[in-house]
Design an enzyme around this catalytic site. Structure first.
Site, PDB file in Angstrom:
ATOM      1  CG  ASP A 120      -1.668   1.244   1.482  1.00 58.14           C
ATOM      2  OD1 ASP A 120      -1.620   2.136   0.606  1.00 58.14           O
ATOM      3  OD2 ASP A 120      -2.337   1.349   2.527  1.00 58.14           O
ATOM      4  CE  LYS A 158      -1.586   7.111  -3.400  1.00 56.77           C
ATOM      5  NZ  LYS A 158      -2.049   6.156  -2.384  1.00 56.77           N
ATOM      6  CD  GLU A 187      -4.950   3.765  -2.169  1.00 57.64           C
ATOM      7  OE1 GLU A 187      -5.768   4.549  -1.648  1.00 57.64           O
ATOM      8  OE2 GLU A 187      -3.834   4.125  -2.554  1.00 57.64           O
ATOM      9  CG  ASP A 205      -9.621   4.314   1.360  1.00 57.69           C
ATOM     10  OD1 ASP A 205      -9.034   4.999   2.215  1.00 57.69           O
ATOM     11  OD2 ASP A 205      -9.010   3.579   0.561  1.00 57.69           O
TER      12      ASP A 205
END
Ligand code: AMP
Length: 582
Positions: A8, A70, A147, A170
């Site tokens: 992850d 990211k 994810e 999420d």
């Protein structure tokens, strides 16, 4: 058998897990922790730090560190770090490499392959950038998975015999995803997914910082430019305050000085739970939109959802939980640690790829999270107007999928047809994201209206291939030329790998010491001026000892520094961690 690890790669933290026996297991980092901060630092001597030590270094020397990269995946942006420019995939590859090394240490053998997770809303370019980061780290990327799908896999693996509809909400450090799915007889079917790629826990911290700075008559954006050290330290204090608000009705946030220190008599600002909830209300409105969209796409009412599952560190925030509770009129669940659930699912996916017997009764289907199509001209009122988006693969179609559409030339003797490929939901291409293009050349002479077939193939990794051909020629045109630097040629990739190889990595076994050093440095500004000299002497001695390379000298100096820290009422264990894995 060689291992495939699940990774992850988060905005704030990254994790690695491996399927061992009949369950996924998390891999500890050199400090014995499962969460490795996605922060890269470069020391004065050029050595590269990843993780906790880099996060500590960021507080005192932000110019030597990079974080939140990211958010730059798939863009051409470069991050300047100690005189060197890095791309987001390069920085991510340093994190991936650290995790790969941790896994190799944990398993006692080489780890050549990985499954890496990305936010569902990552576009083609961002996915390719992530894949490239893996390759730069020396990993063969067997699968890129969404994810929330990975989180769903963890729940599905745990509850294989259930029959229900669930929604995964999420909220990570920098991205927000919602996924609606159905579980029945070991089959996990993703029905729809939606999200926002620039919304996460960091935005909530920013809101907290903004209201504190506003009370001082400053704007966050201005302060960031003018007083970066003060803002870096305030960010850390606000991050802590945000977490403390879970257990306390109000918190006092100390105001750092311009050089980033927090003196004993620092001014404080009181933040109550209510004030925080009010400040983040606009962010919660942005959370509502993708939830509504996922439900509408999945033709499901909020009341039909059996379980609401919270994933991502930022779903621990009370205003977020309250919002979700009201929306679905039920208590949200977090059976698994929200920080770990995505990574565990990536390891389950790795087990599915490896045909592991422990998962042979499981099947999973995923969807394409956005609409993909091309730019085309439309005839409106007898006139040809360009710039219209024609969908070929609609969002939330089950993948892998391959679809074909027929287009026509619009002029007589038109030799070239330009196909611009877009992702998005708007009817005009200018409001969507261009992800590539393809030119059909050598169209034989003839009247307007010659047919061109365009085929889109979207694979299980979420990577798109475009093909075009004319019925009356054998010529085929394929692949998408991406807009950004994500697609490197083999030579460019080799070059990038070589460049990264020239970096010196800080030795893994000394990482805890480096972390202690940076932690102590950060604490200098916190102790009373009367104790500072003795404290700094202990830090100097430790820094020198680290440079000596002599184990005994390092251990002695570390013990002394730890004693001084304890004497000052600071727990050295916080920095040293649990190094039980060596
Ligand atoms: P992730 O990308 O899933 O690791 O999420 C990290 C985000 O979760 C960061 O923005 C953190 O600030 C946030 N977070 C983690 N723990 C907490 C907590 N106890 N309270 C509030 N936010 C948290």
């Amino acid at each position: 058998m060689s291992y495939i690890v699940g990774i992850d790669l988060g905005t704030t933290n990254s994790l690695c897990a491996v399927f061992l026996g009949d369950a996924p297991r998390l891999v500890p980092n050199p400090l014995g922790k499962m969460l490795t901060p996605s922060v890269v630092g470069v020391l004065e001597d050029g050595q590269v730090l990843v993780g906790e030590a880099a996060r500590e270094l960021r507080v005192t020397q932000p110019e030597r560190c990079a974080s939140c990269f990211k958010r730059l995946m798939g863009s051409d942006s470069r991050v300047e770090l100690a005189g060197r420019a890095f791309t987001a995939p390069e920085l991510s590859s340093l994190v991936l490499k650290a995790l790969k090394t941790d896994a190799e240490k944990f398993l006692g053998e080489e780890v050549p392959e990985a499954v890496i997770t990305v936010p569902a809303y990552f576009n083609d370019t961002q996915r390719k950038a992530t894949k490239m980061a893996g390759e730069l780290a020396g990993l063969k990327v067997r699968r890129i998975i969404n994810e929330p799908t990975a989180a769903a896999l963890t729940y599905g693996f745990h509850d294989r015999d259930a029959e229900k509809k669930l929604i995964v909400v999420d909220l990570g450090g920098g991205t927000f995803d919602v996924t609606l799915m159905e579980v029945f007889e070991g089959t996990l079917e993703i029905i729809s997914t939606s999200g926002e790629s620039f919304l996460g826990g960091e935005d909530f911290t920013n809101r907290l910082m903004a209201i504190i700075l506003q009370k001082q008559g400053t704007q966050l954006e201005v302060a960031e430019l003018q007083e970066p050290l003060r803002v870096a330290r305030l960010r850390q204090l606000c991050e802590e305050a945000k977490r403390k608000l879970l257990g306390e009705p109000e918190v006092q946030v100390k105001l750092p000085t311009a050089d980033g220190t927090v003196p004993d008599d620092a001014k404080t600002v009181k933040i109550t739970r209510d004030a925080f909830a009010k400040a983040v209300k606009p962010l919660l409105d942005r959370v509502a939109a993708p939830i509504g969209k996922a439900l509408r796409d999945g033709r499901t009412e909020a009341a039909e959802v059996n379980d609401v599952i919270l994933v991502g560190g930022a779903t621990r925030m009370l205003p977020l939980q309250e919002f979700v509770r009201e929306y679905f009129e039920q208590e949200p669940q977090a059976l698994f640690n929200p920080d770990e659930v995505v990574c565990l699912g990536a390891a389950v996916q790795a087990a599915l790829i490896a045909d592991n017997r422990a998962v042979d009764d499981m099947v999973m289907t995923d969807v394409c999270p956005f609409t993909l199509g091309v730019d085309s001209a439309k005839e409106l009122g007898g006139q040809l107007r360009s710039g219209y988006f024609v969908p070929i693969i609609h969002r939330n179609t089950t993948i892998p999928v391959s679809k074909e559409e027929v287009f026509s030339t619009i002029r007589p003797n038109q030799e070239i047809v330009q196909l611009d490929v877009y992702q998005g939901e708007n009817r005009k291409v200018e409001n969507n994201l261009k992800i590539g293009d393809l030119q059909v050349t050598g169209v034989p002479p003839g009247p307007a209206g010659q047919e061109i077939y365009v085929r889109f193939t979207y694979d299980v990794n979420g990577i798109l291939e475009v093909e075009a051909y004319m019925a009356n020629t054998d010529k085929k045109f394929r692949t998408v030329v991406t807009q950004h630097a994500a697609d490197l040629t083999d030579t460019e990739l080799e070059e990038a790998v070589k460049n990264l190889q020239s970096l010196k990595y800080y030795p893994r076994e000394d990482m805890a010491n480096q972390n202690l050093l940076r932690f102590a440095e950060r604490m200098v500004g916190e102790v009373s001026p009367f104790q500072r000299e003795q404290f700094e002497a202990a830090i100097d001695m430790f820094e020198q000892a680290l440079g000596s390379g002599d184990r005994q000298t390092v251990e002695d100096a570390r013990d002394t520094l730890a004693q001084v820290l304890s004497m000052l009422g600071i727990d050295p264990e916080e920095a040293l961690g649990d190094q039980s894995d060596g």
